[in-house]
Design a protein around this motif. Structure first.
Motif, PDB file in Angstrom:
ATOM      1  N   LEU A   1       0.830  -1.208   0.000  1.00 47.68           N
ATOM      2  CA  LEU A   1       0.000   0.000   0.000  1.00 47.68           C
ATOM      3  C   LEU A   1       0.863   1.257   0.000  1.00 47.68           C
ATOM      4  N   ALA A   2       1.933   1.237   0.756  1.00 43.84           N
ATOM      5  CA  ALA A   2       2.837   2.393   0.783  1.00 43.84           C
ATOM      6  C   ALA A   2       3.496   2.607  -0.572  1.00 43.84           C
ATOM      7  N   LEU A   3       3.884   1.517  -1.217  1.00 49.06           N
ATOM      8  CA  LEU A   3       4.501   1.613  -2.549  1.00 49.06           C
ATOM      9  C   LEU A   3       3.529   2.241  -3.546  1.00 49.06           C
ATOM     10  N   LEU A   4       2.282   1.811  -3.533  1.00 47.88           N
ATOM     11  CA  LEU A   4       1.284   2.346  -4.464  1.00 47.88           C
ATOM     12  C   LEU A   4       0.965   3.793  -4.154  1.00 47.88           C
ATOM     13  N   ALA A   5       0.855   4.124  -2.880  1.00 45.40           N
ATOM     14  CA  ALA A   5       0.491   5.486  -2.489  1.00 45.40           C
ATOM     15  C   ALA A   5       1.580   6.485  -2.839  1.00 45.40           C
ATOM     16  N   ALA A   6       2.829   6.055  -2.781  1.00 48.64           N
ATOM     17  CA  ALA A   6       3.946   6.976  -3.030  1.00 48.64           C
ATOM     18  C   ALA A   6       3.863   7.601  -4.413  1.00 48.64           C
ATOM     19  N   GLU A   7       3.342   6.845  -5.390  1.00 49.17           N
ATOM     20  CA  GLU A   7       3.236   7.377  -6.757  1.00 49.17           C
ATOM     21  C   GLU A   7       1.796   7.387  -7.268  1.00 49.17           C
ATOM     22  N   GLN A   8       0.851   7.109  -6.379  1.00 49.59           N
ATOM     23  CA  GLN A   8      -0.565   7.054  -6.753  1.00 49.59           C
ATOM     24  C   GLN A   8      -0.762   6.201  -8.007  1.00 49.59           C
ATOM     25  N   VAL A   9      -0.237   5.001  -7.922  1.00 44.65           N
ATOM     26  CA  VAL A   9      -0.335   4.042  -9.022  1.00 44.65           C
ATOM     27  C   VAL A   9      -1.784   3.591  -9.165  1.00 44.65           C
ATOM     28  N   ASP A  10      -2.209   3.384 -10.396  1.00 47.26           N
ATOM     29  CA  ASP A  10      -3.593   2.987 -10.628  1.00 47.26           C
ATOM     30  C   ASP A  10      -3.896   1.684  -9.887  1.00 47.26           C
ATOM     31  N   TRP A  11      -4.929   1.724  -9.043  1.00 44.76           N
ATOM     32  CA  TRP A  11      -5.245   0.615  -8.151  1.00 44.76           C
ATOM     33  C   TRP A  11      -5.602  -0.663  -8.911  1.00 44.76           C
ATOM     34  N   SER A  12      -6.584  -0.586  -9.781  1.00 42.62           N
ATOM     35  CA  SER A  12      -7.069  -1.795 -10.462  1.00 42.62           C
ATOM     36  C   SER A  12      -6.045  -2.347 -11.439  1.00 42.62           C
ATOM     37  N   ILE A  13      -5.371  -1.458 -12.169  1.00 42.42           N
ATOM     38  CA  ILE A  13      -4.408  -1.918 -13.170  1.00 42.42           C
ATOM     39  C   ILE A  13      -3.204  -2.583 -12.509  1.00 42.42           C
ATOM     40  N   PHE A  14      -2.732  -2.017 -11.397  1.00 39.72           N
ATOM     41  CA  PHE A  14      -1.604  -2.644 -10.696  1.00 39.72           C
ATOM     42  C   PHE A  14      -1.938  -4.080 -10.314  1.00 39.72           C
ATOM     43  N   TRP A  15      -3.064  -4.266  -9.669  1.00 44.64           N
ATOM     44  CA  TRP A  15      -3.393  -5.600  -9.158  1.00 44.64           C
ATOM     45  C   TRP A  15      -3.633  -6.591 -10.301  1.00 44.64           C
ATOM     46  N   ARG A  16      -4.293  -6.143 -11.355  1.00 44.61           N
ATOM     47  CA  ARG A  16      -4.537  -7.069 -12.474  1.00 44.61           C
ATOM     48  C   ARG A  16      -3.237  -7.443 -13.173  1.00 44.61           C
ATOM     49  N   ARG A  17      -2.365  -6.465 -13.360  1.00 42.86           N
ATOM     50  CA  ARG A  17      -1.075  -6.777 -13.992  1.00 42.86           C
ATOM     51  C   ARG A  17      -0.240  -7.692 -13.106  1.00 42.86           C
ATOM     52  N   LEU A  18      -0.321  -7.493 -11.799  1.00 44.39           N
ATOM     53  CA  LEU A  18       0.424  -8.348 -10.888  1.00 44.39           C
ATOM     54  C   LEU A  18      -0.072  -9.793 -11.000  1.00 44.39           C
ATOM     55  N   ALA A  19      -1.388  -9.971 -11.096  1.00 45.40           N
ATOM     56  CA  ALA A  19      -1.958 -11.312 -11.231  1.00 45.40           C
ATOM     57  C   ALA A  19      -1.458 -11.987 -12.508  1.00 45.40           C
ATOM     58  N   GLN A  20      -1.410 -11.223 -13.591  1.00 42.77           N
ATOM     59  CA  GLN A  20      -0.938 -11.793 -14.851  1.00 42.77           C
ATOM     60  C   GLN A  20       0.564 -12.047 -14.811  1.00 42.77           C
ATOM     61  N   ALA A  21       1.307 -11.149 -14.162  1.00 45.38           N
ATOM     62  CA  ALA A  21       2.760 -11.293 -14.087  1.00 45.38           C
ATOM     63  C   ALA A  21       3.161 -12.524 -13.292  1.00 45.38           C
ATOM     64  N   ALA A  22       2.442 -12.791 -12.195  1.00 38.61           N
ATOM     65  CA  ALA A  22       2.790 -13.944 -11.361  1.00 38.61           C
ATOM     66  C   ALA A  22       2.638 -15.248 -12.120  1.00 38.61           C
ATOM     67  N   GLY A  23       1.642 -15.289 -12.995  1.00 36.82           N
ATOM     68  CA  GLY A  23       1.440 -16.500 -13.781  1.00 36.82           C
ATOM     69  C   GLY A  23       2.520 -16.717 -14.819  1.00 36.82           C
ATOM     70  N   GLN A  24       3.143 -15.630 -15.280  1.00 39.14           N
ATOM     71  CA  GLN A  24       4.155 -15.723 -16.334  1.00 39.14           C
ATOM     72  C   GLN A  24       5.576 -15.510 -15.814  1.00 39.14           C
ATOM     73  N   ASP A  25       5.671 -15.140 -14.515  1.00 40.65           N
ATOM     74  CA  ASP A  25       6.957 -14.797 -13.903  1.00 40.65           C
ATOM     75  C   ASP A  25       7.689 -13.732 -14.719  1.00 40.65           C
ATOM     76  N   ASP A  26       6.932 -12.751 -15.151  1.00 38.88           N
ATOM     77  CA  ASP A  26       7.482 -11.633 -15.922  1.00 38.88           C
ATOM     78  C   ASP A  26       6.796 -10.362 -15.421  1.00 38.88           C
ATOM     79  N   TYR A  27       7.548  -9.532 -14.688  1.00 38.66           N
ATOM     80  CA  TYR A  27       6.975  -8.385 -14.002  1.00 38.66           C
ATOM     81  C   TYR A  27       7.246  -7.059 -14.706  1.00 38.66           C
ATOM     82  N   ALA A  28       7.647  -7.117 -15.963  1.00 41.47           N
ATOM     83  CA  ALA A  28       7.986  -5.886 -16.680  1.00 41.47           C
ATOM     84  C   ALA A  28       6.792  -4.949 -16.771  1.00 41.47           C
TER      85      ALA A  28
END
Length: 499
Positions: free
Chosen positions: A371-398
């Motif tokens: 939460l602190a990481l996201l708040a520091a740059e006001q990263v888009d809430w929904s897009i961050f979490w969805r991309r993280l879900a997809q990244a974990a499945g592919q082990d590619d966090y770019a």
């Protein structure tokens, strides 16, 4: 107070009604201290705007009900369903932390209970509790509530539902002239904290007890298991149940990035449902202090204050129940679990969003770091979490990393994230993440686009959103733009209590 004189609407067709519901005994049985009979005020030239087939099935409406002219008239307030005696209920409440006194259903009418669900018209005209209002709702806010109540249900967040929405060219004066609409909404009950506050404030303790007994009998019968001849423990148990339901509800709001906007006590459900969609918003960039209601000049209902406001409102409910509990220590004990229940539920939801199926040492710390990481740059809430879900499945966090300007901070966080799962002996669970992180939420700008089209008589965008939001975790190929970053103008959208 005398009910306004309203001409009794006449059915548009003399033939038998398309739907003849079997009305069940419900809130109306409590009597005239709680409700007043009042007829809806007809609307000229009504038309269908939106319908929910799923809610129609819940109520067991006949096949083809969405094409029924009889139901169009009934759900616009122009005709009465067979056996229907519409009612408006009285309640009071605290608004923005200040006692507002008597309020009530100023523009809502309860048609009755069907299949264990109360059916209510919102925007159907003046009632004895309209005060200075016109009892109407406008197309703009009604579209927002229709879409969001069904979207929240698809996100597994407890909520009232929306059966249908009808519109009319009748003008309604708000900040500007708008067109009228009537929303038919559905819930097991629309009883609010404010219903209890009303009778406590008026020292109508017999009615207060009657209301509490009704709620316990219908939805919290296990509260009567308390071995207490006086019944005081039963009412304390009711308060604890409502407190814990409210805690879990608000944890779900925080997890999906939902800002309610007007958490007055008269907008709090005794069943822990999301109730009264006014100036709500799903977060774009993660700003914990975001205020979604421009009428909230003091920021009382900012996103990060919602858990504390829930706690404050529960204290108001506790005060209302004190004539029944009759023990301040018992009331305090009934509320004592709120913080722990909220924290446990919230961490569990965020843990699932991170792909951790089981609790592990350090997971709460990781949640706070995220939460602190996201708040520091006001990263888009929904897009961050969805991309993280997809990244974990592919082990590619770019694709996740590119959301951050401070790549060093992100890399440090990612290292801690991977280390935690390794130490916990559980790998990421991409399926859990994809089911916990929606791709589609009702962003304000999407609602605004649908509203703009609807005002021109085009409901295509509304129907598209309805389809996407009904299955928010699916990919929906070809509709990815609805899950993209909001346009620059979205930040200038202003939502207020006016509806």
């Amino acid at each position: 107070m005398t009910a306004p004189s309203i001409e009794r609407p006449r059915p548009a067709h003399p033939r038998p009604a398309f739907w003849q519901p079997h009305w069940q005994a419900g809130f109306a049985q409590l009597g005239p201290a709680f409700v007043r009979q009042v007829l809806p005020t007809p609307l000229p030239a009504p038309h269908w705007v939106a319908t929910s087939a799923a809610v129609g099935e819940l109520l067991q409406l006949p096949v083809g009900w969405q094409q029924s002219h009889d139901l169009l008239e009934a759900f616009s307030g122009n005709a009465l369903l067979p056996g229907c005696q519409p009612l408006a209920s009285v309640y009071s409440g605290h608004q923005f932390g200040v006692w507002a006194g008597q309020l009530g259903d100023g523009r809502a009418l309860l048609l009755g209970q069907v299949q264990g669900q109360e059916v209510q018209l919102k925007g159907s005209g003046r009632t004895p509790y309209s005060r200075m209002g016109d009892g109407r709702a406008v197309l703009r806010s009604s579209i927002r509530e229709f879409l969001c109540s069904e979207a929240m249900h698809a996100l597994a967040v407890p909520t009232t539902r929306a059966l249908c929405l009808t519109g009319s060219p009748a003008p309604v004066a708000r900040e500007e002239l708008e067109s009228a609409a009537v929303l038919t909404r559905v819930a097991p009950s629309f009883i609010r904290f404010g219903h209890f506050e009303h009778f406590a404030a008026r020292r109508q303790y017999a009615e207060l007890r009657q209301l509490a007994d009704f709620v316990i009998e219908r939805w919290y019968p296990h509260c009567r298991e308390q071995a207490d001849p006086s019944g005081r423990a039963t009412y304390a148990a009711l308060l604890r149940e409502v407190s814990e339901r409210t805690a879990r509800l608000i944890a779900q709001w925080q997890a999906v990035g939902f800002c309610h906007g007007v958490l007055n006590t008269d907008n709090m459900s005794i069943l822990g449902l999301t109730l009264d969609y006014g100036p709500f918003q799903f977060l774009d960039g993660f700003d914990p202090g975001h205020i979604c209601n421009h009428s909230d000049t003091q920021g009382r209902y900012a996103f990060d204050r919602q858990p504390a406001i829930g706690w404050w409102n529960l204290h108001a409910l506790a005060q209302a129940l004190m004539p029944l509990i009759d023990d301040a220590h018992a009331a305090e004990a009934a509320l004592a679990s709120y913080e722990a229940v909220f924290t446990e539920a919230y961490v569990a939801l965020l843990r699932a969003k991170l792909g951790l199926a089981r609790p592990c040492a350090g997971d709460a710390d990781l949640v706070q770091q995220t939460l602190a990481l996201l708040a520091a740059e006001q990263v888009d809430w929904s897009i961050f979490w969805r991309r993280l879900a997809q990244a974990a499945g592919q082990d590619d966090y770019a694709a996740v990393r590119e959301l951050f300007a401070d790549r060093v901070a992100f890399d440090a966080w990612l290292l801690r994230y991977k280390e935690l799962t390794a130490l916990a002996g559980q790998g990421f669970e991409p399926d859990l993440m994809l089911k916990s992180n929606p791709k589609y939420v009702l962003r304000n700008y999407l609602a605004e686009q649908a509203i703009a089209q609807a005002r021109q008589g085009n409901f295509e965008e509304l129907q598209t959103l309805q389809t996407l939001l009904a299955r928010p975790f699916d990919e929906h190929p070809g509709f990815g733009r609805y899950a993209g970053f909001p346009p620059e103008w979205a930040s200038r959208i202003s939502i207020s209590c006016s509806s």
